[in-house]
Each structure stands twice: as C-alpha cells, then as structure tokens.
Design a protein around this motif. Structure first.
Motif, PDB file in Angstrom:
ATOM      1  N   THR A  73     -83.260 -32.233 -39.117  1.00 47.97           N
ATOM      2  CA  THR A  73     -82.775 -33.609 -39.222  1.00 47.97           C
ATOM      3  C   THR A  73     -82.229 -33.881 -40.625  1.00 47.97           C
ATOM      4  O   THR A  73     -82.656 -33.241 -41.595  1.00 47.97           O
ATOM      5  CB  THR A  73     -83.957 -34.567 -38.926  1.00 47.97           C
ATOM      6  OG1 THR A  73     -84.555 -34.161 -37.700  1.00 47.97           O
ATOM      7  CG2 THR A  73     -83.502 -35.999 -38.803  1.00 47.97           C
ATOM      8  N   GLN A  74     -81.299 -34.814 -40.700  1.00 47.43           N
ATOM      9  CA  GLN A  74     -80.792 -35.284 -41.996  1.00 47.43           C
ATOM     10  C   GLN A  74     -81.886 -36.118 -42.663  1.00 47.43           C
ATOM     11  O   GLN A  74     -82.296 -37.141 -42.113  1.00 47.43           O
ATOM     12  CB  GLN A  74     -79.532 -36.132 -41.740  1.00 47.43           C
ATOM     13  CG  GLN A  74     -78.894 -36.759 -42.957  1.00 47.43           C
ATOM     14  CD  GLN A  74     -78.040 -35.773 -43.733  1.00 47.43           C
ATOM     15  OE1 GLN A  74     -77.657 -34.714 -43.237  1.00 47.43           O
ATOM     16  NE2 GLN A  74     -77.749 -36.122 -44.962  1.00 47.43           N
ATOM     17  N   ARG A  75     -82.375 -35.660 -43.792  1.00 47.72           N
ATOM     18  CA  ARG A  75     -83.468 -36.372 -44.482  1.00 47.72           C
ATOM     19  C   ARG A  75     -83.278 -36.224 -45.988  1.00 47.72           C
ATOM     20  O   ARG A  75     -82.963 -35.127 -46.464  1.00 47.72           O
ATOM     21  CB  ARG A  75     -84.835 -35.733 -44.170  1.00 47.72           C
ATOM     22  CG  ARG A  75     -85.227 -35.703 -42.714  1.00 47.72           C
ATOM     23  CD  ARG A  75     -86.528 -34.900 -42.563  1.00 47.72           C
ATOM     24  NE  ARG A  75     -86.784 -34.569 -41.179  1.00 47.72           N
ATOM     25  CZ  ARG A  75     -87.487 -35.314 -40.343  1.00 47.72           C
ATOM     26  NH1 ARG A  75     -88.013 -36.450 -40.762  1.00 47.72           N
ATOM     27  NH2 ARG A  75     -87.660 -34.952 -39.091  1.00 47.72           N
ATOM     28  N   VAL A  76     -83.574 -37.286 -46.724  1.00 49.31           N
ATOM     29  CA  VAL A  76     -83.422 -37.217 -48.173  1.00 49.31           C
ATOM     30  C   VAL A  76     -84.388 -36.208 -48.787  1.00 49.31           C
ATOM     31  O   VAL A  76     -84.165 -35.709 -49.886  1.00 49.31           O
ATOM     32  CB  VAL A  76     -83.622 -38.592 -48.861  1.00 49.31           C
ATOM     33  CG1 VAL A  76     -82.455 -39.504 -48.574  1.00 49.31           C
ATOM     34  CG2 VAL A  76     -84.934 -39.237 -48.444  1.00 49.31           C
ATOM     35  N   PRO A  81     -96.476 -31.395 -46.646  1.00 48.89           N
ATOM     36  CA  PRO A  81     -96.822 -30.385 -45.645  1.00 48.89           C
ATOM     37  C   PRO A  81     -97.203 -30.979 -44.290  1.00 48.89           C
ATOM     38  O   PRO A  81     -97.080 -30.299 -43.275  1.00 48.89           O
ATOM     39  CB  PRO A  81     -98.004 -29.636 -46.264  1.00 48.89           C
ATOM     40  CG  PRO A  81     -98.446 -30.440 -47.418  1.00 48.89           C
ATOM     41  CD  PRO A  81     -97.309 -31.289 -47.856  1.00 48.89           C
ATOM     42  N   ASP A  82     -97.655 -32.224 -44.268  1.00 48.62           N
ATOM     43  CA  ASP A  82     -98.054 -32.822 -42.993  1.00 48.62           C
ATOM     44  C   ASP A  82     -96.968 -33.716 -42.399  1.00 48.62           C
ATOM     45  O   ASP A  82     -97.183 -34.386 -41.398  1.00 48.62           O
ATOM     46  CB  ASP A  82     -99.341 -33.644 -43.186  1.00 48.62           C
ATOM     47  CG  ASP A  82    -100.490 -32.767 -43.682  1.00 48.62           C
ATOM     48  OD1 ASP A  82    -100.585 -31.618 -43.217  1.00 48.62           O
ATOM     49  OD2 ASP A  82    -101.250 -33.236 -44.552  1.00 48.62           O
ATOM     50  N   GLY A  83     -95.798 -33.738 -43.041  1.00 52.45           N
ATOM     51  CA  GLY A  83     -94.736 -34.641 -42.596  1.00 52.45           C
ATOM     52  C   GLY A  83     -93.884 -34.076 -41.470  1.00 52.45           C
ATOM     53  O   GLY A  83     -94.021 -32.918 -41.079  1.00 52.45           O
ATOM     54  N   ASP A  84     -92.969 -34.915 -40.992  1.00 53.12           N
ATOM     55  CA  ASP A  84     -92.095 -34.528 -39.879  1.00 53.12           C
ATOM     56  C   ASP A  84     -91.114 -33.430 -40.287  1.00 53.12           C
ATOM     57  O   ASP A  84     -90.753 -32.573 -39.483  1.00 53.12           O
ATOM     58  CB  ASP A  84     -91.297 -35.742 -39.394  1.00 53.12           C
ATOM     59  CG  ASP A  84     -92.181 -36.793 -38.741  1.00 53.12           C
ATOM     60  OD1 ASP A  84     -93.345 -36.473 -38.429  1.00 53.12           O
ATOM     61  OD2 ASP A  84     -91.706 -37.932 -38.565  1.00 53.12           O
ATOM     62  N   ALA A  85     -90.668 -33.464 -41.543  1.00 57.88           N
ATOM     63  CA  ALA A  85     -89.706 -32.458 -41.994  1.00 57.88           C
ATOM     64  C   ALA A  85     -90.355 -31.074 -41.977  1.00 57.88           C
ATOM     65  O   ALA A  85     -89.792 -30.109 -41.448  1.00 57.88           O
ATOM     66  CB  ALA A  85     -89.206 -32.804 -43.400  1.00 57.88           C
ATOM     67  N   ALA A  86     -91.558 -30.993 -42.533  1.00 58.96           N
ATOM     68  CA  ALA A  86     -92.268 -29.707 -42.546  1.00 58.96           C
ATOM     69  C   ALA A  86     -92.504 -29.222 -41.118  1.00 58.96           C
ATOM     70  O   ALA A  86     -92.364 -28.028 -40.826  1.00 58.96           O
ATOM     71  CB  ALA A  86     -93.594 -29.845 -43.292  1.00 58.96           C
ATOM     72  N   ALA A  87     -92.824 -30.153 -40.233  1.00 59.42           N
ATOM     73  CA  ALA A  87     -93.085 -29.770 -38.838  1.00 59.42           C
ATOM     74  C   ALA A  87     -91.830 -29.189 -38.191  1.00 59.42           C
ATOM     75  O   ALA A  87     -91.898 -28.196 -37.460  1.00 59.42           O
ATOM     76  CB  ALA A  87     -93.591 -30.982 -38.052  1.00 59.42           C
TER      77      ALA A  87
END
Ligand code: ADP
Ligand code: MG
Length: 210
Positions: free
Chosen positions: A170-173, A190-196
C-alpha cells in the motif's frame, strides 16, 4: 539459495522499497540474505549506508554479469534479492537469468501495466528456456488504502498471463519515512499494517519457491 529479482523498467514503481523490505523480512524470519543493488544510481546502497549498524549486506552489481556474479558471491546465503535497475535491458536480462523468481511491482494503473510489456516478454522467454523453473508474478505496489483494484487493472494484468500475488503493498508515508533512516517498516512499526503486508509478501513468495 533462491534468487528473487525485483524488476520493472519503470522508475518509481517501488522496486527499491520492495527489495529492501523483502530482503529484511526474509532476514528477520531467520534467513541469510544478500541484497544486490543492480541500479547504477545505487539507491539500495545509499539506503543501507545511512544506518550505521545496518544488518543487511548490500552489494552493487550494476553490470550485465549479475547471473555469473550472483552464483559466485552468494553460494552461502539462503536468499539473494536483486533490486532492479530502470531502463537498461541488458541488466534486466542478466537479472532474469540469475533469478528463481521475478517479482514485478506495478502501480495499479493500466499505463504502468502496459509499460511492463517488454519485461514480461523477456520473462516469458526465460520461463520457456528453463522449462518453467523460473517463476514470475506481479505485485500491486503503492495501492491506495481502502480502494479495490479496479477491473481494468485486473484485466490489463490478466492479459499477460503471469499471476498476481495476493499480497500487495500500500501507499504509506512510513515507507519513504523509514528509508531515510536506512531501516524498514518492520523495525519502525513491527505490529503495524505495513509490516504485516511486507511479511505477507515474503511469506507468499517463500511458499511459491518451496
Ligand atoms: P523504484 O526503485 O522502482 O524507482 P522506489 O522504491 O524508489 O521505486 O519508489 C519511488 C518513490 O516512491 C520513492 O520516493 C519511494 O519512497 C516512494 N514509494 C515507493 N513505494 C511506496 C509506498 N508503498 N508508499 C509510499 N511511497 C512509496
Ligand atoms: Mg530503485
């Protein structure tokens, strides 16, 4: 050793972002990983250099000898991830030759998908030469959060008869944000949506390579 080449002749498609994150995800999962920067601009090398205690080894091979060099350099690692160069068809050919898996990040727009036609052709030729041993797939890169990938994008991708991974980036800052520090979203959140989503990408590719 498995070699994953992240390729797309178009700049800005997310190759370096995905290559650095994928390499780090595989490493955090316990593998020995080498990241090969094949872009003469050296973005992955710049990224790695910012962080003093950089845990990832990054080497630059920006000549069309990647297939030979990778064999020599990387006998002892579990994964080599190649960050592809823009343009430079000879570098792409050499990276495809080195690869067990070609990952093509595309932004979800028909223009960006059409622009991969030449690369897809090279990859398909190599799949034939290797009797299907080489695998390849698109991954949707820089997708806008909360939006579905439109039918026209799916149609444009399906026209190439290469699979599209379920995982998407996903496009994320947070992606450019962590790049500035030579790290990844795997470390910053590490527990965020980007890491997932990065871990999901690594897991899907690992599963296909098994
Ligand atoms: P490439 O290596 O294909 O040229 P990059 O990974 O360098 O692409 O990405 C191009 C630009 O877009 C960079 O500034 C990068 O930080 C940004 N970018 C790439 N992927 C994302 C993403 N998923 N979310 C936000 N910005 C991104
Ligand atoms: Mg790049």
């Amino acid at each position: 050793m498995k070699v994953i080449a992240v390729l797309n002749q178009k700049g800005g498609s997310g190759k370096t972002t995905i290559a650095t994150h994928l390499a780090r995800a595989l490493q955090l999962d316990g593998a020995d990983v080498l990241l090969v920067d094949s872009d003469p601009q050296g973005s992955a090398r710049d990224w790695a250099a910012v962080r003093e205690d950089q845990p990832l080894t990054v080497v630059g091979i920006d000549r069309p000898t990647i297939d030979r060099d990778v064999k020599n350099v990387a006998r002892k690692v579990d994964f080599v991830v190649i960050d592809g160069a823009p343009q430079a068809a000879d570098l792409a050919v050499s990276a495809i030759k080195a690869a067990d898996f070609v990952l093509i990040p595309v932004q979800p727009s028909p223009y960006d998908i059409w622009a991969t036609a030449d690369l897809v052709e090279l990859v398909k030729q190599r799949i034939e030469v290797t009797d299907g041993k080489l695998q390849a797939a698109f991954v949707v890169s820089r997708a806008i959060k909360g939006t579905r990938i439109g039918g026209e994008v799916a149609d444009a991708l399906a026209g190439y008869a290469l699979p599209i991974l379920d995982a998407r980036i996903t496009q994320r800052v947070s992606y450019p944000g962590t790049a500035a520090a030579g790290t990844t979203v795997l470390e910053s959140e590490p527990d965020g949506d980007a890491a997932a989503e990065v871990r999901a990408l690594a897991a899907e590719i690992k599963q296909k390579l098994n």
